[in-house]
Design a protein around this motif. Structure first.
Motif, PDB file in Angstrom:
ATOM      1  N   UNK A  55      36.983  34.589  27.687  1.00  0.00           N
ATOM      2  CA  UNK A  55      36.752  35.277  28.951  1.00  0.00           C
ATOM      3  C   UNK A  55      36.844  34.296  30.116  1.00  0.00           C
ATOM      4  N   UNK A  56      37.640  34.636  31.131  1.00  0.00           N
ATOM      5  CA  UNK A  56      37.628  33.851  32.362  1.00  0.00           C
ATOM      6  C   UNK A  56      37.281  34.777  33.511  1.00  0.00           C
ATOM      7  N   UNK A  57      36.625  34.207  34.513  1.00  0.00           N
ATOM      8  CA  UNK A  57      36.194  35.039  35.632  1.00  0.00           C
ATOM      9  C   UNK A  57      36.355  34.299  36.948  1.00  0.00           C
ATOM     10  N   UNK A  58      36.965  34.963  37.919  1.00  0.00           N
ATOM     11  CA  UNK A  58      36.955  34.469  39.292  1.00  0.00           C
ATOM     12  C   UNK A  58      36.060  35.399  40.095  1.00  0.00           C
ATOM     13  N   UNK A  59      35.542  34.883  41.216  1.00  0.00           N
ATOM     14  CA  UNK A  59      34.625  35.715  41.990  1.00  0.00           C
ATOM     15  C   UNK A  59      35.113  35.901  43.417  1.00  0.00           C
ATOM     16  N   UNK A  60      34.664  37.003  44.026  1.00  0.00           N
ATOM     17  CA  UNK A  60      34.946  37.275  45.442  1.00  0.00           C
ATOM     18  C   UNK A  60      33.631  37.625  46.116  1.00  0.00           C
ATOM     19  N   UNK A  61      33.650  37.717  47.444  1.00  0.00           N
ATOM     20  CA  UNK A  61      32.390  38.019  48.125  1.00  0.00           C
ATOM     21  C   UNK A  61      32.479  39.211  49.059  1.00  0.00           C
ATOM     22  N   UNK A  62      33.579  39.954  48.998  1.00  0.00           N
ATOM     23  CA  UNK A  62      33.615  41.233  49.725  1.00  0.00           C
ATOM     24  C   UNK A  62      34.744  42.075  49.153  1.00  0.00           C
ATOM     25  N   UNK A  63      34.587  43.394  49.285  1.00  0.00           N
ATOM     26  CA  UNK A  63      35.620  44.304  48.810  1.00  0.00           C
ATOM     27  C   UNK A  63      36.969  44.007  49.464  1.00  0.00           C
ATOM     28  N   UNK A  64      36.911  43.711  50.769  1.00  0.00           N
ATOM     29  CA  UNK A  64      38.152  43.511  51.511  1.00  0.00           C
ATOM     30  C   UNK A  64      38.860  42.241  51.052  1.00  0.00           C
ATOM     31  N   UNK A  65      38.076  41.174  50.780  1.00  0.00           N
ATOM     32  CA  UNK A  65      38.697  39.932  50.312  1.00  0.00           C
ATOM     33  C   UNK A  65      39.354  40.153  48.953  1.00  0.00           C
ATOM     34  N   UNK A  66      38.677  40.920  48.084  1.00  0.00           N
ATOM     35  CA  UNK A  66      39.245  41.207  46.775  1.00  0.00           C
ATOM     36  C   UNK A  66      40.573  41.943  46.920  1.00  0.00           C
ATOM     37  N   UNK A  67      40.592  42.949  47.805  1.00  0.00           N
ATOM     38  CA  UNK A  67      41.818  43.726  47.994  1.00  0.00           C
ATOM     39  C   UNK A  67      42.945  42.835  48.504  1.00  0.00           C
ATOM     40  N   UNK A  68      42.617  41.990  49.523  1.00  0.00           N
ATOM     41  CA  UNK A  68      43.652  41.134  50.106  1.00  0.00           C
ATOM     42  C   UNK A  68      44.230  40.189  49.058  1.00  0.00           C
ATOM     43  N   UNK A  69      43.352  39.612  48.249  1.00  0.00           N
ATOM     44  CA  UNK A  69      43.831  38.664  47.242  1.00  0.00           C
ATOM     45  C   UNK A  69      44.698  39.375  46.197  1.00  0.00           C
ATOM     46  N   UNK A  70      44.242  40.544  45.758  1.00  0.00           N
ATOM     47  CA  UNK A  70      45.034  41.265  44.749  1.00  0.00           C
ATOM     48  C   UNK A  70      46.393  41.674  45.312  1.00  0.00           C
ATOM     49  N   UNK A  71      46.400  42.141  46.553  1.00  0.00           N
ATOM     50  CA  UNK A  71      47.661  42.593  47.135  1.00  0.00           C
ATOM     51  C   UNK A  71      48.613  41.435  47.387  1.00  0.00           C
ATOM     52  N   UNK A  72      48.051  40.238  47.585  1.00  0.00           N
ATOM     53  CA  UNK A  72      48.893  39.083  47.884  1.00  0.00           C
ATOM     54  C   UNK A  72      49.303  38.373  46.603  1.00  0.00           C
ATOM     55  N   UNK A  73      49.727  39.116  45.619  1.00  0.00           N
ATOM     56  CA  UNK A  73      50.365  38.480  44.476  1.00  0.00           C
ATOM     57  C   UNK A  73      49.497  38.207  43.269  1.00  0.00           C
ATOM     58  N   UNK A  74      48.236  38.643  43.265  1.00  0.00           N
ATOM     59  CA  UNK A  74      47.409  38.374  42.092  1.00  0.00           C
ATOM     60  C   UNK A  74      47.338  39.582  41.150  1.00  0.00           C
ATOM     61  N   UNK A  75      48.019  40.683  41.521  1.00  0.00           N
ATOM     62  CA  UNK A  75      48.073  41.807  40.590  1.00  0.00           C
ATOM     63  C   UNK A  75      48.837  41.327  39.356  1.00  0.00           C
ATOM     64  N   UNK A  76      48.371  41.753  38.206  1.00  0.00           N
ATOM     65  CA  UNK A  76      49.050  41.311  36.990  1.00  0.00           C
ATOM     66  C   UNK A  76      48.415  40.076  36.391  1.00  0.00           C
ATOM     67  N   UNK A  77      47.462  39.452  37.112  1.00  0.00           N
ATOM     68  CA  UNK A  77      46.807  38.305  36.498  1.00  0.00           C
ATOM     69  C   UNK A  77      45.366  38.623  36.103  1.00  0.00           C
ATOM     70  N   UNK A  78      44.802  39.691  36.636  1.00  0.00           N
ATOM     71  CA  UNK A  78      43.457  40.090  36.211  1.00  0.00           C
ATOM     72  C   UNK A  78      43.524  41.397  35.418  1.00  0.00           C
ATOM     73  N   UNK A  79      42.550  41.575  34.522  1.00  0.00           N
ATOM     74  CA  UNK A  79      42.485  42.810  33.745  1.00  0.00           C
ATOM     75  C   UNK A  79      41.566  43.830  34.408  1.00  0.00           C
ATOM     76  N   UNK A  80      40.405  43.353  34.813  1.00  0.00           N
ATOM     77  CA  UNK A  80      39.463  44.262  35.459  1.00  0.00           C
ATOM     78  C   UNK A  80      38.947  43.631  36.744  1.00  0.00           C
ATOM     79  N   UNK A  81      38.561  44.496  37.687  1.00  0.00           N
ATOM     80  CA  UNK A  81      37.908  44.051  38.906  1.00  0.00           C
ATOM     81  C   UNK A  81      36.713  44.968  39.131  1.00  0.00           C
ATOM     82  N   UNK A  82      35.854  44.592  40.112  1.00  0.00           N
ATOM     83  CA  UNK A  82      34.642  45.370  40.307  1.00  0.00           C
ATOM     84  C   UNK A  82      34.500  45.811  41.768  1.00  0.00           C
ATOM     85  N   UNK A  83      35.355  46.727  42.228  1.00  0.00           N
ATOM     86  CA  UNK A  83      35.266  47.184  43.616  1.00  0.00           C
ATOM     87  C   UNK A  83      34.145  48.190  43.811  1.00  0.00           C
TER      88      UNK A  83
END
Lengths: 344, 269, 307
Positions: free
Chosen positions: A52-80
């Protein structure tokens, strides 16, 4: 020539060696900070023989921005959070599953199954829910703390000693609640009022921080901070002399959800993980750690005394909380500008 | 006023030097001391103990930091070996291959990673990998590290090579050594201290990097600095001080090694 | 700078590997060309792309990123454009902070460099070694150490209170001063080393001559020494100023929300909520241009001096 060829060969060999080997048993999580106990991750890893590996975020908006900027396909689950699930769903960022894939599907509390942001739970499972308001040191401000004016029009005692969450969704929703205007209103004068309120409030705010909010309250750097109820409870237990407010104007409630991301590299393990989290024992472990409320049946008896009786987890009947709404694109653009103005 | 006054001495300059050392070392020493603090709070002194070192190696977060350390070390070794090889080759070209077209520009290129602000390199590398659709992971970190390690490896190698007179190599060639033999048997042994020193500097620079790594690292991959940064975001915890102290000692040992590597063989001078 | 000194040396006319130069340099060209020059060009392209609503980019030409930097078009984007001072303000603050840090480094670094350069024998290299060690300690760790030291109830405040210097803790963390201190602490060795190299080459008979002509020490310092070692001073200032300008860790960990600098602004576009890649690329481009202007200016100065 021979020499440079050798160097080139050596170099590319190295590159190849440095590439990580791809093993099958993996799970990659994108989660809020300090929201799941390490023991629980270790337990899942051991039970299912998964790395198991885990990265963390500190706001819903930051998570969305990071995922949209090319990180889709590298995580399996997120917690929005709730409204973010809706946004991600509309943007086609979520995969769906059949309820039969999760043997613990029926452990969900009935009221959290047919939710507006994911009717029938096709892409998400409930994780924890809680509220967003603020904590105040009553020794610094002795008046009634149950009003948003402490944040948006603070009394002299609190000016310059306030931390707010670095979270666009929470702050704009709470400002709207304070002003008594509907969320995501497209009315120009109401949007303007929202902008003006935040501009006048921010001169009294010392910092924008979510991840260090607890530390700031504990160390006494600030006398009041916007917080989530679980952070408020943990700050208090770690010695911060603060009380959590339930503002009379209302406050924000939210539900965080584990979503299955589109293009998840390890979909199978993601499903296993979601099922794992629907087990009351594991949901209770999260609640005992983060001190929010689980959306799973049968957790109650497994909770620690400190969580059961915590004032932060037992809101009064009134006022009631409101969910953050997902705005239309047109309004969201103005919200983005208001947020940008606020952070300038 | 006579010539007896020491023209090399200015009042206050020695004080400035001691102040300089004081400012440079105090924060590090304080953190080292507090890493032995037997208290959960970082603010109160609770007596001397190794508990946070135990926590680093055997505590709950130990696997995370262990993995981060493995990543950091493997990337640093890969980047330093590659960068040193490239830099050695470049130094031979710049100092032993006479004149050729593009030599001046090459020097500019070698020093380019030093001139571009780190954050700009980070952004550019992120955009580049994302635009060509290369999934970020260990490899992206490694490539980015190789690039900025090249000038650091080049400097000591070039400095060393410059101090070696060409007559040794000429003598070898007069004795019918091939150019490769000349390199392997004459130039390389002579320049070796510079190579070692360059390798160690590149290694430490790679180990040190936070900004670029933070931008280009893939999902779930942490190096020690990014793991520490992530942890510090929520406040400085005592186990971070223990890790910091350990990393600090590693750096000091490596720099000391590099220093002695560079000095060895300079006695002749 | 050191790089130039090395290549302007005397023994560079060795031709053992005559003709191999280009192929020996090929790995360097490939590596830095593909993974640094090309990315910077790509970044330039990105700064002219359109931001997708909620993060990500669309491959359509747009000047929005630069427009956002310069103009304020109101809440709804339809006001007549006014000058936008926020980002220029952040740049100005960064320049100021980096400038102050450079000045602090110079004030302490010059005497230190002089002191070390005038030591004799072995002690010189030991002093030099002592000054450089902290630089090799991880920058993040150094910044964290500083954060710990100067916090509200931290050791620095406690010490000053215990000796009666102050009554209440000084607010140091989360101020501009903290950022300046952090930058100063991060890059001090960069100031000392080039000045040291210059002082090493200084011909002390100049000072002797001045003393013989009854020049006071301070006059000698101002009129003779400083002009002579000026190249080292300028190099040191550039080596401190340039990285300070784009620093991220010091403002982020020591400065708090009110000390936003260029580095934090850029980071926010990629790792934070802003998610505006074209704008981040544009800001990076502007920062890079500023640095290149400073460096070109410096190179001009160098070549004029050489001729």
């Amino acid at each position: 020539m021979k020499f440079s060829t050798k160097i080139a060969t050596a170099f590319f060999t190295l590159l190849v060696f440095a590439m990580p080997a791809h093993s099958a048993g993996k799970l990659s999580i994108y989660h809020w900070f300090e929201y799941i106990p390490q023991e629980l991750l270790d337990k899942f890893a051991a039970e299912h023989d998964v790395e198991v590996t885990m990265d963390t975020f500190d706001s819903n908006e930051a998570m969305l921005a990071v995922l949209k900027a090319g990180k889709m396909g590298s995580y399996d689950v997120a917690v929005p959070g709730d409204y973010m699930v809706e946004i991600m769903n509309k943007d086609g960022m979520l995969d769906t599953f059949e309820s039969s894939e999760l043997s613990n599907f029926d452990n969900m509390m009935p009221e959290w199954v047919d939710v507006g942001f994911d009717p029938g739970r096709k892409s998400s499972i409930p994780y924890q829910w809680g509220s967003t308001a603020f904590s105040v040191n009553p020794a610094v401000y002795t008046g009634d703390i149950n009003t948003w004016s402490l944040m948006f029009d603070p009394p002299a005692e609190l000016q310059g000693k306030i931390n707010v969450l670095d979270s666009q969704g929470d702050i704009l929703a709470m400002a709207a609640i304070y002003l008594g205007i509907p969320q995501c209103s497209s009315d120009r004068s109401e949007l303007k009022a929202l902008n003006d309120l935040l501009q006048s409030a921010k001169v009294h705010w010392a910092s924008f921080a979510s991840d260090s909010a607890k530390d700031k309250l504990v160390s006494g750097d600030v006398a009041a901070s916007m917080v989530w109820n679980g952070v408020a409870a943990r700050a208090r237990q770690e010695g911060a002399p603060v009380t959590y407010a339930y503002p009379k104007e209302g406050y924000v409630v939210w539900m965080d959800n584990v979503v299955l991301l589109k293009d998840a590299p390890n979909r199978e393990n993601a499903i296993k993980f979601m099922n794992f989290l629907l087990d009351p024992i594991n949901a209770a472990a999260v609640t005992n750690f983060a001190q929010y409320t689980a959306g799973v049946k049968g957790v109650g008896p497994l909770l620690s005394e400190q969580v059961k009786n915590s004032p932060e987890l037992n809101p009064p009947a009134l006022p009631v909380g409101t969910f953050v709404e997902a705005c239309t694109e047109e309004v969201q653009k103005v919200y983005d500008t208001i947020w940008l103005n606020l952070k300038k | 006023m006579n010539a007896k006054i020491d023209i090399r001495r200015f009042p206050g300059f020695s004080f400035a030097t001691y102040l300089c050392l004081f400012l440079l070392y105090t924060p590090l020493i304080i953190v080292m001391i507090y890493s032995f603090n037997d208290s959960k709070s970082i603010m109160l002194w609770g007596g001397f103990s190794f508990r946070w070192y135990e926590d680093v190696f055997w505590g709950l977060e130990a696997p995370k930091f262990k993995q981060a350390a493995i990543n950091s070390l493997s990337i640093a070794i890969g980047a330093a070996v590659t960068a040193t090889t490239i830099a050695l080759s470049a130094a031979v070209a710049m100092l032993r291959a006479g004149h050729f077209r593009g030599k001046g520009a090459s020097l500019g290129l070698i020093s380019l990673p030093l001139m571009v602000p780190e954050i700009v390199t980070a952004v550019a590398t992120l955009i580049f990998f994302s635009a060509i659709g290369f999934a970020s992971g260990h490899a992206t970190i490694l490539v980015a590290h190789i690039v900025f390690c090249i000038p650091f490896a080049y400097l000591p190698i070039a400095a060393r090579m410059q101090g070696i007179e060409a007559s040794y190599e000429q003598a070898a060639q007069d004795l019918y050594a091939t150019r490769f033999e000349t390199f392997r048997l004459v130039l390389l042994p002579l320049v070796l201290p510079g190579v070692i020193s360059g390798f160690l500097l590149a290694f430490i620079i790679s180990l040190d990097d936070f900004i670029i790594t933070n931008f280009v690292k893939g999902a779930g991959i942490e190096t020690l600095p990014t793991a520490i940064f992530g942890s510090v975001k929520q406040g400085i915890k005592p186990n971070i001080m223990a890790i910091s102290t350990l990393m600090l000692l590693v750096s000091v040992v490596i720099v000391t090694l590099s220093y002695f590597a560079n000095r060895s063989g300079q006695g002749k001078k | 700078m050191a790089m130039q000194d090395i290549n302007q040396g005397k023994n560079t006319t060795t031709h053992t590997y005559q003709g191999l130069g280009p192929s020996l340099l090929m790995p360097t060209w490939l590596m830095i060309g593909i993974f640094l020059v090309l990315p910077v060009l790509m970044m330039l392209v990105y700064s002219f792309l359109t931001k997708e609503f909620r993060g990500g980019v669309i491959w359509e030409f747009s000047l929005n990123a630069y427009d956002q930097f310069i103009f304020d078009r109101g809440l709804f984007g339809d006001d007549p454009p006014k000058m936008e001072w926020t980002y220029i303000g952040i740049f100005w603050r960064s320049i100021l902070q980096a400038g102050i840090a450079t000045l602090l480094c110079l004030l302490i670094g010059f005497p230190t460099a002089w002191f070390i350069a005038t030591r004799v024998g072995n002690s010189k290299s030991i002093w030099l070694f002592l000054i450089t060690i902290p630089y090799w300690v991880n920058l993040l760790i150094r910044t964290i150490s500083m954060k710990f030291l100067i916090r509200e109830n931290g050791p620095a405040n406690e010490f000053m209170m215990s000796i009666g210097l102050i009554d209440a803790p000084l607010q140091m963390i989360n101020t501009n001063f903290a950022v300046q201190l952090g930058l100063f602490y991060s890059y001090l060795p960069f100031m000392v080393l080039p000045i040291y190299a210059s002082v090493e080459r200084y011909n002390f008979s100049l000072s002797e001559a001045a003393a013989d002509l009854y020049s006071s020490q301070w006059v000698t310092l101002r009129k003779i020494i400083i002009p002579t070692v000026k190249p080292g001073i300028i190099a040191g200032c550039i080596l401190v100023f340039v990285p300070s300008l784009g620093a991220f860790l010091a403002p982020d960990l020591l400065g708090g929300a009110k000390s936003f600098m260029i580095g934090s602004l850029i980071e926010d576009q990629f790792g934070g909520q802003a998610g505006n890649w074209p704008f981040g690329a544009a800001v990076s481009m502007i920062l890079l241009s500023m640095v290149l202007i400073v460096l070109t200016f410096y190179a001009r100065l160098q070549s004029r001096r050489a001729s």
